[in-house]
Design a protein around this motif. Structure first.
Motif, short mmCIF file in Angstrom:
data_model
loop_
_atom_site.label_atom_id
_atom_site.label_comp_id
_atom_site.label_asym_id
_atom_site.label_seq_id
_atom_site.Cartn_x
_atom_site.Cartn_y
_atom_site.Cartn_z
N ARG A 87 9.64 94.74 26.19
CA ARG A 87 10.76 94.38 25.33
C ARG A 87 11.36 93.04 25.78
O ARG A 87 11.82 92.24 24.96
CB ARG A 87 11.83 95.47 25.36
CG ARG A 87 12.88 95.29 24.25
CD ARG A 87 14.03 96.29 24.40
NE ARG A 87 13.63 97.67 24.24
CZ ARG A 87 13.75 98.36 23.11
NH1 ARG A 87 14.26 97.78 22.04
NH2 ARG A 87 13.39 99.63 23.06
N GLU A 88 11.39 92.80 27.08
CA GLU A 88 11.90 91.52 27.58
C GLU A 88 11.09 90.36 27.02
O GLU A 88 11.65 89.31 26.68
CB GLU A 88 11.85 91.50 29.11
CG GLU A 88 12.88 92.39 29.78
CD GLU A 88 12.82 92.26 31.30
OE1 GLU A 88 13.88 92.12 31.92
OE2 GLU A 88 11.69 92.28 31.85
N ARG A 89 9.79 90.55 26.94
CA ARG A 89 8.93 89.48 26.43
C ARG A 89 9.08 89.29 24.92
O ARG A 89 9.09 88.16 24.42
CB ARG A 89 7.46 89.76 26.76
CG ARG A 89 7.08 89.54 28.20
CD ARG A 89 5.57 89.61 28.38
NE ARG A 89 5.05 90.95 28.06
CZ ARG A 89 4.90 91.93 28.94
NH1 ARG A 89 5.23 91.71 30.20
NH2 ARG A 89 4.43 93.10 28.57
N THR A 90 9.17 90.40 24.19
CA THR A 90 9.09 90.32 22.73
C THR A 90 10.44 90.11 22.04
O THR A 90 10.52 89.35 21.07
CB THR A 90 8.42 91.59 22.17
OG1 THR A 90 9.16 92.74 22.60
CG2 THR A 90 6.98 91.70 22.68
N THR A 91 11.48 90.80 22.50
CA THR A 91 12.79 90.70 21.83
C THR A 91 13.93 90.59 22.85
O THR A 91 14.81 91.45 22.90
CB THR A 91 13.04 91.92 20.91
OG1 THR A 91 12.95 93.12 21.69
CG2 THR A 91 12.03 91.96 19.77
N PRO A 92 13.93 89.54 23.66
CA PRO A 92 14.98 89.44 24.69
C PRO A 92 16.38 89.34 24.11
O PRO A 92 17.34 89.84 24.70
CB PRO A 92 14.60 88.16 25.44
CG PRO A 92 13.77 87.37 24.47
CD PRO A 92 13.01 88.39 23.68
N ARG A 145 22.25 90.82 42.46
CA ARG A 145 21.02 90.04 42.31
C ARG A 145 20.08 90.73 41.34
O ARG A 145 18.97 91.13 41.69
CB ARG A 145 20.34 89.86 43.68
CG ARG A 145 21.20 89.14 44.72
CD ARG A 145 20.62 89.28 46.12
NE ARG A 145 19.26 88.75 46.20
CZ ARG A 145 18.40 89.05 47.18
NH1 ARG A 145 18.76 89.89 48.14
NH2 ARG A 145 17.19 88.51 47.19
N PRO A 146 20.51 90.91 40.09
CA PRO A 146 19.67 91.64 39.13
C PRO A 146 18.35 90.94 38.90
O PRO A 146 18.27 89.71 38.92
CB PRO A 146 20.53 91.67 37.87
CG PRO A 146 21.46 90.51 38.01
CD PRO A 146 21.74 90.40 39.47
N GLU A 147 17.30 91.74 38.64
CA GLU A 147 15.95 91.19 38.52
C GLU A 147 15.45 91.16 37.08
O GLU A 147 14.69 90.27 36.71
CB GLU A 147 15.00 92.02 39.38
CG GLU A 147 15.37 91.99 40.86
CD GLU A 147 14.59 93.02 41.65
OE1 GLU A 147 13.68 92.61 42.41
OE2 GLU A 147 14.87 94.22 41.52
N GLY A 148 15.82 92.12 36.26
CA GLY A 148 15.35 92.17 34.88
C GLY A 148 16.47 91.85 33.90
O GLY A 148 17.65 91.76 34.29
N LEU A 149 16.12 91.71 32.63
CA LEU A 149 17.13 91.36 31.63
C LEU A 149 18.14 92.48 31.43
O LEU A 149 19.29 92.22 31.07
CB LEU A 149 16.46 91.00 30.31
CG LEU A 149 15.64 89.71 30.29
CD1 LEU A 149 15.16 89.40 28.88
CD2 LEU A 149 16.44 88.54 30.85
N TYR A 150 17.73 93.73 31.66
CA TYR A 150 18.69 94.82 31.57
C TYR A 150 19.80 94.61 32.61
O TYR A 150 20.99 94.60 32.28
CB TYR A 150 18.01 96.16 31.78
CG TYR A 150 18.98 97.32 31.86
CD1 TYR A 150 19.70 97.73 30.75
CD2 TYR A 150 19.17 98.01 33.06
CE1 TYR A 150 20.59 98.79 30.82
CE2 TYR A 150 20.06 99.06 33.15
CZ TYR A 150 20.77 99.44 32.03
OH TYR A 150 21.66 100.49 32.11
N GLY A 151 19.41 94.45 33.87
CA GLY A 151 20.41 94.24 34.92
C GLY A 151 21.20 92.97 34.74
O GLY A 151 22.42 92.93 34.98
#
Length: 331
Positions: A87-92, A145-151
């Protein structure tokens, strides 16, 4: 006067709604999806009163209209997209539209309609990479220090919520949830990776062996404790701190969970296997536990469920409800 919950038909939203209804409170649930049938049946037997409003948290006008109609005195912001890498790649953009934009819209509506108390529900994912080496994760000293778009989106939403609350004079507290599992968790279309305990249990229910990448240790938070912790924050106005961890307070091993699942499903098997694996742990490391000393001190909250107690309750719940709701898309 009711409590208004955005994302009320999501995993934690349903658990918190159930918690408040059991306490005899009035709840207004706001969600893009309808209330799952299983939840409607269960909630109808509780002493509280529930009103559901279908709407999208990205639409500020719809939020304000719902709040003006129901006049809540408290708001809980729970609508979220828990995104995986696909989902991060397709619809951030959609992740930020809900996780950040939905919070901004909800707080604007709250300020316009006289809401007195706001609980913004965040996530332990905001700690991100800080969880690799730390002994424990603390609200006021551990770097975010969040790593993904959710964080990343949850960290941004925290900052935005606190700023907007200051501008509008709202009584707001942030609750950072640990990794939840338990009743009402399901693949809803916006929860891309189910909790590892549920992944394991689903394989056992289907009669499929499970292969785990490692015997993970994590402070798995049973969702009934999560709901009780959020209610504790909600019920105490003017708390001395702006942010609290809402977590289990202990570490549990997946091998212990698998043993409990195996005892309830004779003949089922599991193993540790480097490749291939069936269970997704979210990250290649085990995150440090979230410290809940401040939550305990300021609210008196005490978690009730260790892994054994959680297993007994969760297995019984799934037998009663025939699994969990599968209706998709909560925002």
């Amino acid at each position: 006067m009711p409590t208004f919950i955005t994302g009320a038909c999501g995993f934690v939203g349903l658990a918190l709604t159930e918690q408040l209804l059991r306490a005899g409170e009035a709840v207004v649930g706001f969600d893009r999806a309808p209330l799952p049938a299983a939840a409607a049946r269960a909630f109808a037997a509780l002493p509280g009163r529930l009103a559901m409003v279908q709407g999208d948290v990205r639409e500020a006008a719809a939020l304000e209209a719902a709040m003006r109609a129901h006049r809540p005195h408290r708001l809980v912001t729970l609508a979220a997209v828990t995104a995986d890498a696909r989902r991060e790649r397709t619809t951030p953009g959609s992740i930020f539209e809900v996780n950040l934009g939905g919070v901004v819209a909800a707080l604007a509506a709250a300020a316009a309609t006289g809401v007195q108390r706001v609980l913004h529900v965040s996530s332990g994912s905001v700690y991100g990479a800080s969880g690799i080496d730390a002994q424990a994760l603390h609200e006021d000293s551990t770097p975010l220090r969040p790593e993904g778009l959710y964080g990343i989106s949850k960290q941004a939403a925290e900052a935005a919520a606190l700023r907007l609350a200051a501008l509008h004079g709202l009584d707001l507290v942030v609750g950072r949830l640990g990794t939840c599992f338990g009743p009402w968790e399901a693949d809803t279309g916006v929860r891309d990776t189910l909790s590892a305990p549920l992944q394991v249990l689903l394989r056992a229910e289907r009669g499929e062996a499970a292969r785990l990448p490692r015997d993970s240790r994590r402070d798995w938070l049973y969702v009934r404790d999560a709901a009780a912790g959020l209610q504790a924050l909600l019920d105490r106005p003017q708390l001395p701190r702006p942010v609290y961890n809402v977590a289990a307070g202990f570490m549990g091993c997946m091998s212990d969970w698998c043993a409990a699942v195996a005892a309830a499903h004779p003949g089922w098997s599991w193993q540790i296997s480097e490749d291939p694996v069936d269970i997704d742990y979210y990250a290649p490391y085990d995150r440090a536990p979230m410290d809940i000393a401040q939550l305990r001190a300021d609210t008196g909250f005490v978690p009730r469920y260790d892994l054994r107690a959680a297993a007994e309750d969760f297995f019984a719940w799934r037998r009663r409800h025939g699994g969990a709701p599968t209706e998709a898309a909560h925002a």
